[in-house]
Structures are given as structure tokens and as C-alpha cells.
Design a protein around this motif. Structure first.
Motif, short mmCIF file in Angstrom:
data_model
loop_
_atom_site.label_atom_id
_atom_site.label_comp_id
_atom_site.label_asym_id
_atom_site.label_seq_id
_atom_site.Cartn_x
_atom_site.Cartn_y
_atom_site.Cartn_z
N ALA A 51 -5.61 12.54 -4.23
CA ALA A 51 -6.29 13.66 -3.70
C ALA A 51 -5.29 14.73 -2.76
N MET A 52 -4.21 14.13 -2.22
CA MET A 52 -3.34 15.13 -1.58
C MET A 52 -2.18 15.88 -2.49
N GLY A 53 -2.23 15.47 -3.88
CA GLY A 53 -1.55 16.16 -4.78
C GLY A 53 -0.03 15.76 -4.82
N LEU A 54 0.21 14.41 -4.22
CA LEU A 54 1.39 13.85 -4.12
C LEU A 54 1.81 13.02 -5.47
N VAL A 55 0.57 12.56 -6.16
CA VAL A 55 0.66 11.67 -7.10
C VAL A 55 0.05 12.31 -8.37
N ALA A 56 0.48 12.74 -9.33
CA ALA A 56 -0.34 13.37 -10.28
C ALA A 56 -1.06 12.56 -11.32
N ALA A 57 -2.25 13.05 -11.86
CA ALA A 57 -2.81 11.93 -12.61
C ALA A 57 -2.29 11.20 -13.78
N ASP A 58 -1.31 11.92 -14.29
CA ASP A 58 -0.66 11.37 -15.30
C ASP A 58 0.63 10.28 -14.80
N ASN A 59 0.77 10.35 -13.57
CA ASN A 59 1.93 9.45 -12.84
C ASN A 59 1.16 8.09 -12.84
N THR A 60 1.80 7.20 -13.50
CA THR A 60 1.26 5.54 -13.48
C THR A 60 1.98 4.90 -12.28
N CYS A 61 0.60 4.31 -11.82
CA CYS A 61 1.14 3.34 -10.60
C CYS A 61 1.48 1.91 -11.18
N LEU A 62 2.83 1.64 -11.17
CA LEU A 62 3.29 0.34 -11.72
C LEU A 62 3.36 -0.71 -10.75
N TYR A 63 2.99 -0.70 -9.51
CA TYR A 63 2.82 -1.60 -8.67
C TYR A 63 2.26 -1.09 -7.36
N GLN A 64 1.14 -2.06 -6.52
CA GLN A 64 0.74 -1.64 -5.58
C GLN A 64 0.49 -2.97 -4.83
N GLY A 65 0.87 -3.13 -3.26
CA GLY A 65 0.72 -4.20 -2.54
C GLY A 65 0.59 -3.80 -1.14
N THR A 66 0.36 -5.12 -0.50
CA THR A 66 0.13 -4.52 1.33
C THR A 66 1.04 -5.70 1.77
N ARG A 67 1.34 -5.35 3.11
CA ARG A 67 2.14 -6.16 4.02
C ARG A 67 1.53 -5.95 5.22
N ALA A 68 0.67 -7.01 6.11
CA ALA A 68 0.09 -6.84 7.33
C ALA A 68 0.92 -6.97 8.41
N ILE A 69 0.79 -6.18 9.37
CA ILE A 69 1.68 -6.45 10.72
C ILE A 69 0.39 -6.61 11.73
N ALA A 70 0.44 -7.52 12.49
CA ALA A 70 -0.63 -7.82 13.34
C ALA A 70 -0.57 -6.98 14.59
N ALA A 71 0.90 -6.80 15.07
CA ALA A 71 0.90 -6.00 16.47
C ALA A 71 1.90 -4.88 15.99
N GLY A 72 1.41 -3.96 15.23
CA GLY A 72 2.24 -2.87 14.79
C GLY A 72 2.43 -1.90 15.85
N PHE A 73 1.57 -1.34 16.56
CA PHE A 73 1.87 -0.14 17.51
C PHE A 73 1.24 -0.41 18.61
N PRO A 74 1.84 -0.31 20.00
CA PRO A 74 1.02 -0.38 21.36
C PRO A 74 0.26 0.92 21.47
N VAL A 75 -1.07 0.50 21.98
CA VAL A 75 -1.83 1.78 22.45
C VAL A 75 -1.32 2.59 23.61
N PRO A 76 -0.96 3.78 23.53
CA PRO A 76 -0.27 4.57 24.84
C PRO A 76 -1.45 4.88 25.82
N GLU A 77 -1.75 3.97 26.52
CA GLU A 77 -3.02 4.10 27.54
C GLU A 77 -2.33 4.42 28.93
N LEU A 78 -2.90 5.46 29.63
CA LEU A 78 -2.35 6.08 30.73
C LEU A 78 -2.41 4.90 31.80
N GLU A 79 -3.35 3.92 31.98
CA GLU A 79 -3.14 2.95 32.84
C GLU A 79 -2.35 1.90 32.67
#
Length: 260
Positions: free
Chosen positions: A182-210
Motif C-alpha cells: 500500500a505504501m508503494g514500496l513493493v510493486a504488485a508484480d514483485n513476488t514475496c519469496l519469504y516472510q517470517g517473524t521474530r518476537a522480542i519480548a522486551a524490545g523498547f522501554p516506555v519513555p515515561e517521565l516518572e
């Protein structure tokens, strides 16, 4: 790149600027050799020449303290005697090693999912980092890995998805792939050969003022409790290198004025 090339011809700016090549385009990012890494090696060579030793890949296992001073560090099964310690890691780690961990509460973290893709053709962009600010998109940052992987037959990218602790990431690789199209980064005729995911349980700390204020107070308490330790960088919750260098410079300037 053209502007950087022009400025590097000025002696006033030459040593303050660095890039891998003078050619235009995004390929100057993520160099395989040289680039920003040259500055790191340059500074490390200067420190080695001054007699500074490095222990890369080492872990501090213990702190020895005596009368409000850190007297030793346990590193890799050995004890290093300490006259003065500069601590740039989070102050909570120092508190844990020194036995003061009870006062340190951990930050809240966002869980992060990395969605990896390989495509038949290159993505339709000259950028290697794309930050996504559309609140309707699940992907937060896109990294295009063309010059990391070389000119092979596959073209890769990774998308970071950030969510709350109870976020549901099921089927997210398909959702993010649709967003890339939808962003136009991958054209309709550009075949996706692989897709996979990797989970990170504690990726980013929340930048809270307290939490930020509490971290500063805790670092200040430790700074007062241990007379031969300087807390810089991540310890007083400073993250970016400019802030770290500025803080270290101000500490040195204050001490010089006191001695004078």
C-alpha cells in the motif's frame, strides 16, 4: 553527499564530517568497511597508544566495595583493582551489583515483532531506513537491507512492529506485507519469496517521565554513595552520544575549575 563533499574541503569542517563515499544516493550508508567505523578505530588506536586496555565481550560479575568506594571489579573470573570507575551502563545494573537493587524498579517495555521478507525484485525506494508515522499502520520502522546482503538474487527488508505487553501479533507478517504494498514500496508484480517473524519480548522501554525522573534520582543517590564512581551515559538516563560527550566534558570542566 554533494554538500558533505563540499564542506569536507573546508578545514574547519573536514574532521567533523565523515561518509563512506562522495557519490550521491543511499548506498553510502551501512558501509562494509570504513565509514563511521573509522572514527571508532581512530579513537581506540589513540587510547591504546596511551596505554588503555580493552576487554571486549567481557561481563562484570561483581563489584567489591569498601568505605563508600568501589575497590574492585569481578570480570571473567578475575578481579581488577579500581581507583576510579566511569560507569556508562544503566544505573540499575550498578545498583544490582552493589546490592542496592531493591530501590530500582524496571521500566515498562514494549514487545516488538520483527517481520522479515525476501522479494524477487528490489523495493521501490532509495532509502534504507523508513520511519512510519501513520497511526493506522502496524509497522513502525522499515529497514531495507540491499547493501548488507550484496547484489544477490533476493532483496530483503525487515519491519519492526511495536505493541503493548498484551498486543496480538498473530498474522502480522501478512498485514505488514499488505502495508508495504500500500505504501508503494513493493510493486504488485514483485513476488514475496519469504516472510517470517521474530518476537522480542522486551524490545523498547516506555519513555515515561516518572521513570526518567526516578532514574535520575537513583543515579544521583549512587553518585553520592560511591565517591570514586562517575555515572555518565545511560546511567543518568542519557542515551544519545552527543549528550554523553557533553556530560563527560562538563564533569571534566567542573573538576578542572575546582582544582584551579
Amino acid at each position: 553527499a554533494a554538500e558533505s563533499e563540499r564542506l569536507k574541503k573546508e578545514p574547519r569542517y573536514d574532521l567533523s564530517l565523515g561518509f563512506h563515499g562522495a557519490y550521491p544516493g543511499a548506498q553510502k550508508l551501512y558501509p562494509r568497511a570504513g565509514g563511521m567505523g573509522y572514527w571508532v578505530e581512530f579513537l581506540m588506536d589513540k587510547l591504546r597508544a596511551a596505554g588503555v586496555s580493552f576487554l571486549p565481550g567481557s561481563r562484570i560479575d561483581a563489584l567489591e566495595t569498601r568505605s563508600g568506594q568501589v575497590s574492585g571489579l569481578g570480570v571473567g573470573g578475575k578481579t581488577l583493582a579500581v581507583d576510579e570507575l566511569i560507569w556508562s551502563a544503566p544505573a540499575a545494573l550498578f545498583g544490582h551489583l552493589s546490592g542496592a537493587s531493591g530501590q530500582f524498579l524496571p521500566p515498562r517495555f514494549r514487545q516488538t515483532l520483527l517481520c522479515d521478507y525476501a522479494f524477487e525484485k528490489p523495493l521501490d525506494t532509495a532509502c534504507y531506513y523508513i520511519n512510519v508515522h501513520d497511526p493506522n499502520c502496524r509497522g513502525a520502522r522499515i529497514t531495507v537491507c540491499e547493501n548488507l546482503t550484496g547484489s544477490g538474487e533476493h532483496h530483503h527488508c525487515t519491519v519492526e512492529v511495536i505493541g503493548d505487553a498484551d498486543a496480538d501479533f498473530s498474522g502480522m507478517d501478512g498485514i505488514v506485507l499488505d502495508e508495504l504494498r500500500a505504501m508503494g514500496l513493493v510493486a504488485a508484480d514483485n513476488t514475496c519469496l519469504y516472510q517470517g517473524t521474530r518476537a522480542i519480548a522486551a524490545g523498547f522501554p516506555v519513555p515515561e517521565l516518572e521513570y526518567h525522573a526516578r532514574s535520575l534520582a537513583q543515579a544521583a543517590d549512587l553518585d553520592e554513595a560511591f565517591g570514586n564512581v562517575r555515572f555518565i551515559g545511560r546511567a543518568p538516563n542519557r542515551f544519545f552520544m552527543r549528550d554523553v560527550l557533553d556530560h563527560a566534558w562538563r564533569l571534566s570542566a567542573m573538576e578542572s575549575s575546582c582544582v584551579a
